[in-house]
Design a protein around this motif. Structure first.
Motif, PDB file in Angstrom:
ATOM      1  N   CYS A   1      46.538  30.492  24.815  1.00 15.36           N
ATOM      2  CA  CYS A   1      47.874  29.974  25.136  1.00 15.36           C
ATOM      3  C   CYS A   1      48.920  31.073  25.309  1.00 15.36           C
ATOM      4  O   CYS A   1      50.107  30.771  25.431  1.00 15.36           O
ATOM      5  CB  CYS A   1      48.331  29.007  24.050  1.00 15.36           C
ATOM      6  SG  CYS A   1      47.529  27.386  24.125  1.00 15.36           S
ATOM      7  N   LEU A   2      48.486  32.313  25.366  1.00 12.76           N
ATOM      8  CA  LEU A   2      49.453  33.394  25.509  1.00 12.76           C
ATOM      9  C   LEU A   2      50.092  33.394  26.883  1.00 12.76           C
ATOM     10  O   LEU A   2      49.420  33.245  27.893  1.00 12.76           O
ATOM     11  CB  LEU A   2      48.788  34.747  25.254  1.00 12.76           C
ATOM     12  CG  LEU A   2      48.413  35.071  23.819  1.00 12.76           C
ATOM     13  CD1 LEU A   2      47.810  36.465  23.733  1.00 12.76           C
ATOM     14  CD2 LEU A   2      49.608  34.943  22.901  1.00 12.76           C
ATOM     15  N   SER A   3      51.401  33.587  26.900  1.00 12.76           N
ATOM     16  CA  SER A   3      52.104  33.763  28.168  1.00 12.76           C
ATOM     17  C   SER A   3      52.624  35.195  28.209  1.00 12.76           C
ATOM     18  O   SER A   3      51.877  36.115  28.449  1.00 12.76           O
ATOM     19  CB  SER A   3      53.215  32.725  28.337  1.00 12.76           C
ATOM     20  OG  SER A   3      54.133  32.785  27.256  1.00 12.76           O
ATOM     21  N   ALA A   4      53.872  35.416  27.925  1.00 12.84           N
ATOM     22  CA  ALA A   4      54.424  36.769  27.977  1.00 12.84           C
ATOM     23  C   ALA A   4      54.028  37.582  26.752  1.00 12.84           C
ATOM     24  O   ALA A   4      53.848  37.048  25.653  1.00 12.84           O
ATOM     25  CB  ALA A   4      55.946  36.719  28.070  1.00 12.84           C
ATOM     26  N   MET A   5      53.881  38.875  26.965  1.00 11.85           N
ATOM     27  CA  MET A   5      53.716  39.837  25.882  1.00 11.85           C
ATOM     28  C   MET A   5      54.677  40.984  26.146  1.00 11.85           C
ATOM     29  O   MET A   5      54.896  41.363  27.304  1.00 11.85           O
ATOM     30  CB  MET A   5      52.288  40.375  25.806  1.00 11.85           C
ATOM     31  CG  MET A   5      51.254  39.366  25.363  1.00 11.85           C
ATOM     32  SD  MET A   5      49.608  40.108  25.155  1.00 11.85           S
ATOM     33  CE  MET A   5      49.857  41.131  23.695  1.00 11.85           C
ATOM     34  N   GLY A   6      55.236  41.527  25.061  1.00  5.80           N
ATOM     35  CA  GLY A   6      56.219  42.572  25.274  1.00  5.80           C
ATOM     36  C   GLY A   6      56.338  43.521  24.101  1.00  5.80           C
ATOM     37  O   GLY A   6      55.858  43.253  23.009  1.00  5.80           O
ATOM     38  N   TRP A   7      56.978  44.636  24.380  1.00  6.24           N
ATOM     39  CA  TRP A   7      57.315  45.627  23.363  1.00  6.24           C
ATOM     40  C   TRP A   7      58.820  45.620  23.137  1.00  6.24           C
ATOM     41  O   TRP A   7      59.612  45.608  24.097  1.00  6.24           O
ATOM     42  CB  TRP A   7      56.881  47.025  23.805  1.00  6.24           C
ATOM     43  CG  TRP A   7      55.417  47.274  23.696  1.00  6.24           C
ATOM     44  CD1 TRP A   7      54.496  47.242  24.706  1.00  6.24           C
ATOM     45  CD2 TRP A   7      54.705  47.604  22.509  1.00  6.24           C
ATOM     46  NE1 TRP A   7      53.258  47.519  24.211  1.00  6.24           N
ATOM     47  CE2 TRP A   7      53.350  47.743  22.865  1.00  6.24           C
ATOM     48  CE3 TRP A   7      55.067  47.798  21.174  1.00  6.24           C
ATOM     49  CZ2 TRP A   7      52.360  48.069  21.935  1.00  6.24           C
ATOM     50  CZ3 TRP A   7      54.085  48.110  20.261  1.00  6.24           C
ATOM     51  CH2 TRP A   7      52.748  48.252  20.640  1.00  6.24           C
ATOM     52  N   TYR A   8      59.185  45.641  21.875  1.00  4.49           N
ATOM     53  CA  TYR A   8      60.572  45.732  21.463  1.00  4.49           C
ATOM     54  C   TYR A   8      60.686  46.910  20.510  1.00  4.49           C
ATOM     55  O   TYR A   8      59.701  47.357  19.942  1.00  4.49           O
ATOM     56  CB  TYR A   8      61.021  44.448  20.764  1.00  4.49           C
ATOM     57  CG  TYR A   8      61.097  43.259  21.675  1.00  4.49           C
ATOM     58  CD1 TYR A   8      59.948  42.630  22.138  1.00  4.49           C
ATOM     59  CD2 TYR A   8      62.324  42.737  22.077  1.00  4.49           C
ATOM     60  CE1 TYR A   8      60.015  41.537  22.993  1.00  4.49           C
ATOM     61  CE2 TYR A   8      62.408  41.640  22.920  1.00  4.49           C
ATOM     62  CZ  TYR A   8      61.246  41.044  23.371  1.00  4.49           C
ATOM     63  OH  TYR A   8      61.321  39.966  24.220  1.00  4.49           O
ATOM     64  N   ARG A   9      61.908  47.366  20.318  1.00  2.00           N
ATOM     65  CA  ARG A   9      62.098  48.432  19.344  1.00  2.00           C
ATOM     66  C   ARG A   9      63.380  48.191  18.567  1.00  2.00           C
ATOM     67  O   ARG A   9      64.305  47.534  19.055  1.00  2.00           O
ATOM     68  CB  ARG A   9      62.139  49.797  20.026  1.00  2.00           C
ATOM     69  CG  ARG A   9      63.402  50.071  20.846  1.00  2.00           C
ATOM     70  CD  ARG A   9      63.314  51.436  21.515  1.00  2.00           C
ATOM     71  NE  ARG A   9      64.554  51.784  22.186  1.00  2.00           N
ATOM     72  CZ  ARG A   9      64.720  52.896  22.905  1.00  2.00           C
ATOM     73  NH1 ARG A   9      63.704  53.766  23.041  1.00  2.00           N
ATOM     74  NH2 ARG A   9      65.878  53.142  23.476  1.00  2.00           N
ATOM     75  N   GLN A  10      63.396  48.738  17.357  1.00  2.00           N
ATOM     76  CA  GLN A  10      64.573  48.612  16.510  1.00  2.00           C
ATOM     77  C   GLN A  10      64.804  49.938  15.793  1.00  2.00           C
ATOM     78  O   GLN A  10      63.964  50.362  14.985  1.00  2.00           O
ATOM     79  CB  GLN A  10      64.405  47.479  15.502  1.00  2.00           C
ATOM     80  CG  GLN A  10      65.658  47.194  14.704  1.00  2.00           C
ATOM     81  CD  GLN A  10      65.571  45.880  13.956  1.00  2.00           C
ATOM     82  OE1 GLN A  10      64.487  45.330  13.729  1.00  2.00           O
ATOM     83  NE2 GLN A  10      66.713  45.348  13.579  1.00  2.00           N
ATOM     84  N   ALA A  11      65.910  50.547  16.114  1.00  2.00           N
ATOM     85  CA  ALA A  11      66.297  51.777  15.441  1.00  2.00           C
ATOM     86  C   ALA A  11      67.113  51.435  14.205  1.00  2.00           C
ATOM     87  O   ALA A  11      67.654  50.327  14.084  1.00  2.00           O
ATOM     88  CB  ALA A  11      67.117  52.655  16.390  1.00  2.00           C
ATOM     89  N   ALA A  12      67.201  52.368  13.300  1.00  2.00           N
ATOM     90  CA  ALA A  12      67.928  52.144  12.056  1.00  2.00           C
ATOM     91  C   ALA A  12      69.376  51.759  12.342  1.00  2.00           C
ATOM     92  O   ALA A  12      70.075  52.437  13.091  1.00  2.00           O
ATOM     93  CB  ALA A  12      67.874  53.393  11.191  1.00  2.00           C
TER      94      ALA A  12
END
Length: 123
Positions: free
Chosen positions: A30-41
């Protein structure tokens, strides 16, 4: 349920490259979109790049060029190639995978996150 396992983070000097990998397992049909996110301090999580079910790529502001996202649909794997890294790229990088009815009528709407992998770029 979908499990996401990220790998490839680490310490790199300015101008260097890293390749992050995210492998999805479990209810991947059932996967649709996949993505990378990032979070800096001290900052909000932001989109780096994502690929939808039809293969369309989307990048966050100022991400395209040094960052390239690719996806192996058969292996449920998402790759982030990062080149010419800068200290401001230092962050925790997270993989996200969405389940959506566009993948199948009975599929739920649900998103999953990996545990994150740390990227540190030294000056």
């Amino acid at each position: 349920q979908v499990q996401l396992v990220e790998s490839g983070g680490g310490l790199v000097q300015t101008g260097g490259s890293l390749r992050l990998s995210c492998v999805a397992s479990g209810e991947t049909a059932c996967l649709s979109a996949m993505g990378w996110y990032r979070q800096a301090a001290g900052k909000e999580r932001e989109l780096v790049g994502a690929i939808t079910l039809d293969g369309t790529k989307h990048y966050g502001d100022s991400m395209e060029g040094r960052f390239t996202v690719s996806r192996d649909f058969a292996r449920n794997t998402l790759i982030l190639q990062m080149n010419n890294l800068k200290p401001e790229d230092t962050a925790d990088y997270y993989c996200r995978a969405d389940q959506h009815p566009e993948a199948g009528m009975s599929c739920p709407r649900q998103d999953y996150w990996g545990q994150g992998t740390q990227v540190t770029v030294s000056s």
